[in-house]
Enzyme design. Structure first.
Site, PDB file in Angstrom:
ATOM      1  N   ARG A  88      58.643 -28.416   0.829  1.00 56.50           N
ATOM      2  CA  ARG A  88      57.865 -29.637   1.084  1.00 56.50           C
ATOM      3  C   ARG A  88      58.156 -30.616  -0.048  1.00 56.50           C
ATOM      4  NH1 ARG A  88      52.042 -26.760  -0.096  1.00 56.50           N
ATOM      5  NH2 ARG A  88      52.415 -26.252  -2.270  1.00 56.50           N
TER       6      ARG A  88
ATOM      7  N   CYS B  77      36.193 -59.196  -2.899  1.00 54.24           N
ATOM      8  CA  CYS B  77      35.930 -58.980  -4.314  1.00 54.24           C
ATOM      9  C   CYS B  77      34.961 -57.836  -4.533  1.00 54.24           C
ATOM     10  CB  CYS B  77      35.409 -60.256  -4.967  1.00 54.24           C
ATOM     11  SG  CYS B  77      33.868 -60.824  -4.267  1.00 54.24           S
TER      12      CYS B  77
END
Lengths: 879, 879
Positions: free
Chosen positions: A336, A832
């Site tokens: 992997r 924000c």
């Protein structure tokens, strides 16, 4: 008919969603002609169907499993339960995303009273065979049948005691045979039936156990930490067993094609001769470096090096491989893309581009944005950390590691820090007055508060380590003690906290500083070239602004003006303003605040060197600026200073008391009632902009943001106050500036009526902290009481304050963006909230078409990288 | 070009929106050939343009005014400022909806130094002419130019003093001439210029003044109270003056075609000979009954009776008319549908149907739903009220009038009531423990809290009068005093409060009971036949349920189970449950609550006689059930009772403390963490339903409602607990019932994801109280701090907790209804917030297509009537 079972030779690496990572890669290796013990994969869809069907494996799936089993027996030339050549398998989980160690595994499946003899015959090793059998019985009983493990361990211990030996390896074949008998008895006592001799029964029960383990508590927790949806399910891999413990020509190990810690390009790994995977994990024997295999089994080593190179070239990424050598023959059990440190990730990505293996876009995608955190903050020394004892876990609120002496108040923390001591500030919860103490501390630990509590938000802004909401901590500020159960710490005791993991240690652990390589700049350059979203920062002072600019911020998206009012010299004027009884008195106090506020803005404009800044006007409820009612001495001092009575101050505190301060007299409601506050703030912004323009030549276009707007008329009222004042100041100074007035979208009503609001607002900034609170109807400070149950019961899979809830809050964001643009096509849209620094939320912002995200300074690089991921994935049609 | 000015002969009664009510009716009367002094109307659009243009009347409008003026002069044969035949006009406001006395009026306009002589010549009455002139100067200066009125009154007083007389009427023509000179001096001193002699200047300034008066504070307040949008604007009517004060053959009066108090069919009204309208208002002389006019001026009287009949037949409604008789000639100055009491409204509506004048649908529309309130509650005796002195005003939180002795705690109120005293409970704010005290009181007065505070909601439910949030009241519960400024009331002092007006009186005012006529039932029958929406009630006990059924409720839309837990015997078990440390302990306590809860439900099912009931599960934060931390004695008693320590209880109170209880650990969050609570409640509901079915034969389909759901998985989890338990109980009892599980939609996220939630929910009930709080982001208990400024600044025009905010909250309701139906077309939709009893909100619910509204028992008739209005208006294409 849906195909639920795939032989390894039927799959490939692209089928990861269906076969899981392990299954897809086993198939791919099979296709590449590599030596892989054959088997089959039961798909993730079978797992989800298992749950849908009420935890039953459907008949059609059972049939497909049996067919694949028969085919695999044929390929291997072995047979389940055979006396001559018994077929044994491992049964392992394998989800779409790697979840190492979270789910169940069963080895040696297929052993029964007959097959064990077959295995003994085949290997001429009776002890090995019966040892394998008793291990299987124990593992099957524990993992599949939930029979307590200690029952088996007790038997083993008895045998060793009776024989007077210490290790399992000192037990011989006869001992193992007797143990098998005893183990089968335990099984029968607990289950009321014999240990299953039919390997097919063993197999089906084990498959179900793996499916079940998808939903065990540690798997759920891991998924939540790693943003893995619970409806993905796991695949199950059934694979012929190979044995690394068949003598000196057998062995097992793991290896990486590059160093996962540094990224250096060299084969890196280890192995054990005559061992199984479990033995490597158990850590009883010390494994050898893989390079030494060249001397022990040169042919096998060379074959392995070839395979490793082939795999890395094939996958075009660093590989993490498991292998077993059975009697001199190499088998690949897994490959992997290897997990790696942030530093290694960056080096490997840049190296792979330089080696011509991947494009810069691909390199950018190889680095997880979240990983960058660890590059930018100090960490504990890894060796020292190994021996440290964790005493509690809180929320990993602001990353990095800190070690210092415990102090309980901001004042004492500041005093101690000034004498050169390293300080960890420990508080029940922090409040705005603690700012200075927080700034002087290495780290902050609080007993209460969530990921967006004051402590967490401010610490992240400062880049200071913080562990928040540590439930087991009892702070007694008067007695100056911090108790974790029976362990009680006093002022001056050492404490270490890890803001990346939430762990707390009652000892001194050395830290190592953050280091950033040249590769970092290279990679971030590629990211910046790819991304569409702008990245701004949330900063309230010139220092933070400068830090953020260094990290690549393109401006300030949120300057919270109230943070400027808590310093000792300023809070006096602020309190005078709040305690005023007439507008005239208020204006006198505001005039005192003006020079401070203007100086702050000037400092920030200078630090930004011409980059834009959005200034948000006064937002918090006014009572936050007053002393608490029980702070008698402070109230008396205040009364004296302001020439008023303590009674009057207490009356004002009472008057300002709120049942739900979150939903009270704050935000633009302050400016609606006291427009003179907005006038003062406007004068400060405009005068600062004009003076900086004159002093430094920066061409500044002030962006003024009105918070907590819920109705367009609210905004229109305050906007008029702002623009009238701005005009007046500009006329006084004889300088014209372009001024924009916009609003936070942080109240559901604002989102729903964004078309109306956009008639006045020239920009929107989504305040997703408050929007999340209002949309869910829970306060971040109180949600701790029930969020635990919600995670346990899988109602929520992630903290909506950390990761934007795209289905609910996100739907409002999307709606507001669309409505806003309908009214004002060129409206600027940003975010924000804390989510501006969360990678998945940044990707969402890209998708919705916002113009920018704004986050705390230390998260700016993360946001830049996440924004690049979004743009590249979109280009690739994968978003 | 837009037409902004209409001569009376150009308009008609259908042009009310453009011409205002007064203008449209003057036009209509002109068309009918009635004697109307001619003039013209400046449209409401001119008013809105005046504001848009920055408070200037556009050139084009000025031209149209002058043209209409010339035309009117021609019709009257008089000329502005003429020495022979001077043209004089009145300038009056006239909005779309009647706003009596809220805006400005100028009479006698056109008088100047020349015209006054003309008027004197024409009338041969110099005193009359100069009196009119000085009145005009005074009115113009005060109303148009804002010169303080006392300056003029002082001069009048001086003249009377010098002459040694008492009344204005004792001053002669020469006095008036001198006064005119002095008044003009005052004008010049204040304005720096001469009093305008040009009638056109007088006219334009007066028109502007009327436009301005649309936005004076009392007009704004009146609009807010009466749901009149501020953007409608007012029209201005300029009409030739006629004089009722030209001697004994002149006069002025008002009349109604039917008695506005009782509805009786007979001409009702009064007049004054030799008087102007102002004199009637001033009340110095006592007017005569209109019937006596038949003797004084029989011809005029007969003409008037004819006109009145003609007008009533024409408008098909009771008319309120103003008229003036100038030297024996009758002039109609105004007609409009007359305001009337609720009782009169019902009688007139039913009579008009019986007289064949209108349809039943029209009759239903003639009664304002809000009016019914006064029919269903006691009121103050009108005569006694006239002499009462109001000492404070709070929110009119629950209608009706109450008079009783002041008590400060629920216990003392109960004790006093049991001795036969009438009690008014005065509290800082009420809490659930006060229920019994509230039930024993005539009325409730609180210093804090809004229209949906605990006191207000519970009082409305009980039908008890309540004035809430009385800001000027200072309650000292320890000293047992209620202070209104310097006035301090003690326990046992008399207090009267009016929950329909919010007024408070420190005296004993007798009340008269509510009476309901047979006409009421007739009208409500017509309403029920017309409406589409079902009307349910919010009730928590059998008594309220029975009252609501009597008022026509078709079931219970909201049964709040927690209200059942506050009684002394029950709260002990509730507290035991909360203080439990294990699930087992909790179950023991819940078992104690079960019989109470079941008995409650049985009582309610019986009271409903087979009508449906929606039971909402436990909702409030648990700390509401514990004593406050400073209630030491109560905590000690509790500790003793439960065999635990006070420390443990205090620790639990601390643990349960919340920063924002509104957004805390409540609603379904309780059941997610403690599913055993939902189990107990389900057992109580199902067992009660089965037993009532067996005892009374009612076929009950329990409807179980899970509160505060924000995510479908939350609902799915609790629903499973409910259905599993229900199944178990039904199996135990061997009875099958159809059980439905639904949810409140009261959190924005639920509204936004209603398609998902409808997968589990079988019905939605919109909890618009909480939905309003969350959508606006303000808590009803805290909003008082700034809502005042919002009304003053016209940001909000009505209280969103009383009248549904259709643009914001309503948008979410609409969205959720649509999404819910997409998933589940037959989903039942209702509303159970306070808005369910507000007429305009009920109309909205009809429009959105909800199935039912649910409101407090005493509002059921209002909701029935409002629902009928909606259905009829829709049929007429007017919704």
């Amino acid at each position: 008919m849906t195909k639920y079972v795939y032989l390894f030779k039927e799959g490939n690496a692209n089928m990861r969603n269906l076969l899981g990572g392990k299954g897809a890669n086993l198939a791919e290796m099979t296709n590449l002609g590599l030596p892989v013990p054959q088997g089959f994969t039961i798909t993730t869809e079978a797992c989800t169907r298992y749950y849908e069907d009420g935890k039953v494996i459907g008949e059609d799936i059972v049939e497909q499993i049996y067919a694949a089993l028969a085919e695999t027996e044929k390929i291997s030339g072995k047979k389940f339960g055979d006396l001559e050549n018994p077929f044994l398998v491992s049964v392992r989980s394998g989800a779409r995303a790697s979840m190492p160690g979270m789910m169940d595994t069963i080895l040696n499946l297929g052993l029964n009273d007959v097959a064990v003899q077959g295995l003994a015959n085949l290997t001429s090793n009776e002890r090995f065979a019966y040892d394998a059998y008793r291990r299987f019985i124990q593992m099957f009983s524990d993992v599949v049948m939930e029979i307590p493990k200690p029952l088996f361990e007790k038997v083993l211990d008895e045998f060793k005691e009776n024989k007077g030996v210490k290790f399992d390896t000192d037990l011989d074949a006869n001992d193992m045979k007797e143990i098998v008998v005893r183990f089968k008895e335990i099984y029968k006592e607990n289950k009321g039936e014999d240990f299953p001799q039919d390997p097919k029964v063993q197999l089906m029960e084990s498959i179900k156990a793996v499916f079940r383990s998808w939903d065990n508590p540690r798997a759920i927790y891991y998924r939540r930490m790693n943003d893995i949806p619970s409806d993905w399910g796991t695949a199950v891999n059934v694979q012929s067993m190979v044995f690394g413990n068949m003598g000196e020509t057998s062995g097992t190990g793991v290896a990486f094609t590059r160093d996962p810690a540094t990224g250096e390009k060299k084969l890196f790994g280890e192995y054990l001769i005559n061992a199984q995977g479990e033995d490597v994990v158990a850590g009883i024997r010390t494994p050898q470096k893989i390079s030494t295999l060249a001397n022990v089994m040169p042919e096998v080593y060379n074959q392995f090096v070839d395979i490793a190179t082939k795999l890395e070239n094939h996958y075009r990424d660093m590989q993490d491989m498991e292998y077993t050598i059975e009697r001199g023959k190499l088998y690949m059990l897994q490959t992997r893309n290897g997990k790696r440190t942030a530093a290694a990730a960056i080096k490997i990505a840049v190296d792979l581009v330089n080696e011509g293996m991947i494009t810069t876009d691909e390199a950018v995608l190889k680095v997880e944005p979240k990983q960058l955190d660890s590059l930018l903050h100090p960490q504990f020394d890894a060796t020292a950390l190994k021996n440290a004892k964790e005493i509690a876990v809180g929320l990993a609120a602001s990353p990095g590691a800190a070690c210092g002496m415990v102090y309980f108040t901001a004042e004492e923390a500041v005093a101690a820090a000034k004498t050169g001591k390293k300080v960890v500030l420990v508080r029940q919860e922090t409040s705005p007055e603690d700012i200075e103490g927080m700034a002087h501390s290495q780290g902050i630990l609080t007993a209460r508060g969530g990921m967006t509590s004051h402590a967490a938000v401010v610490a992240r802004g400062m880049g200071t380590c913080c562990v928040a909401g540590c439930n087991t901590l009892r702070v007694d500020e008067e007695a100056k003690t911090a108790a974790f159960g029976d362990l009680v710490l006093h002022e001056g005791d050492w404490l270490s906290i890890d803001g990346s993991t939430g762990k707390v240690y009652a000892e001194q652990i050395p830290t190592v500083d953050a280091t950033v390589s040249g590769d970092f700049a290279t990679l971030m350059g590629w990211a910046d070239a790819a991304r569409k979203l702008q990245v701004r920062t949330n900063a309230d002072n010139p220092h933070d602004a400068a830090v953020a600019v260094k990290f690549g911020a393109q401006g300030i998206g949120l300057c919270r003006t109230e943070h400027m009012f808590f310093e000792a010299t300023r809070i006096a004027a602020m309190r005078e303003m709040i305690l005023s009884e007439t507008e005239e008195q208020r204006r006198v106090a505001l005039d005192k605040l003006l020079p401070y506020q203007k100086a702050d803005f000037k400092g920030m404009y200078k630090a930004l060197e011409g980059r834009p800044m959005t200034v948000r006007y006064l937002d918090p409820p006014l009572h936050e600026f007053l002393p608490a009612k029980n702070m008698t001495a402070e109230i008396e001092a205040l009364a004296k200073e302001l020439g008023t009575t303590t009674d009057k101050i207490v009356a004002k505190i009472d008057e300002l008391h709120e049942f739900n301060p979150m939903m009270g007299f704050r935000g633009c409601r302050l400016a609606v009632r006291y427009p003179e506050i907005a006038e003062m703030q406007t004068r400060a912004v405009i005068e600062a902009a004009i003076e900086v323009k004159q002093e430094d030549g920066y061409d500044i276009h002030p962006e003024i943001m009105i918070p907590l707007v819920g109705a367009v008329k609210e905004l229109a009222y305050v906007k008029k106050v702002v623009l009238d004042t701005a005009k007046k100041v500009m006329e006084e100074k004889g300088v014209e500036l372009e001024v924009k007035v916009g609003t936070m979208i942080e109240i559901p009503r604002a989102a729903v009526t964004a078309d109306e609001i956009a008639k006045e607002a020239e920009f929107f900034s989504f305040g997703t902290n408050d929007l999340t609170q209002m949309t869910f109807g829970f306060s971040r400070d109180d949600a701790g009481k029930f969020l635990g149950s919600y995670y346990d019961k899988k109602i929520y899979e992630s903290d909506p304050f950390a990761k934007l809830d795209q289905d609910g809050v996100g739907k409002l964001v999307k709606m507001a963006a669309k409505l806003g643009r309908e009214t004002r096509p060129d409206i600027k849209l940003g975010i924000c909230g804390e989510h501006g620094g969360d990678p998945s939320s940044v990707m969402f912002c890209h998708k919705v078409g916002l113009n920018y995200v704004s986050c705390s300074p230390f998260r700016v690089p993360i946001a830049r990288l996440a924004a690049a991921h979004a743009a590249i994935l979109e280009k690739q049609g994968q978003l």
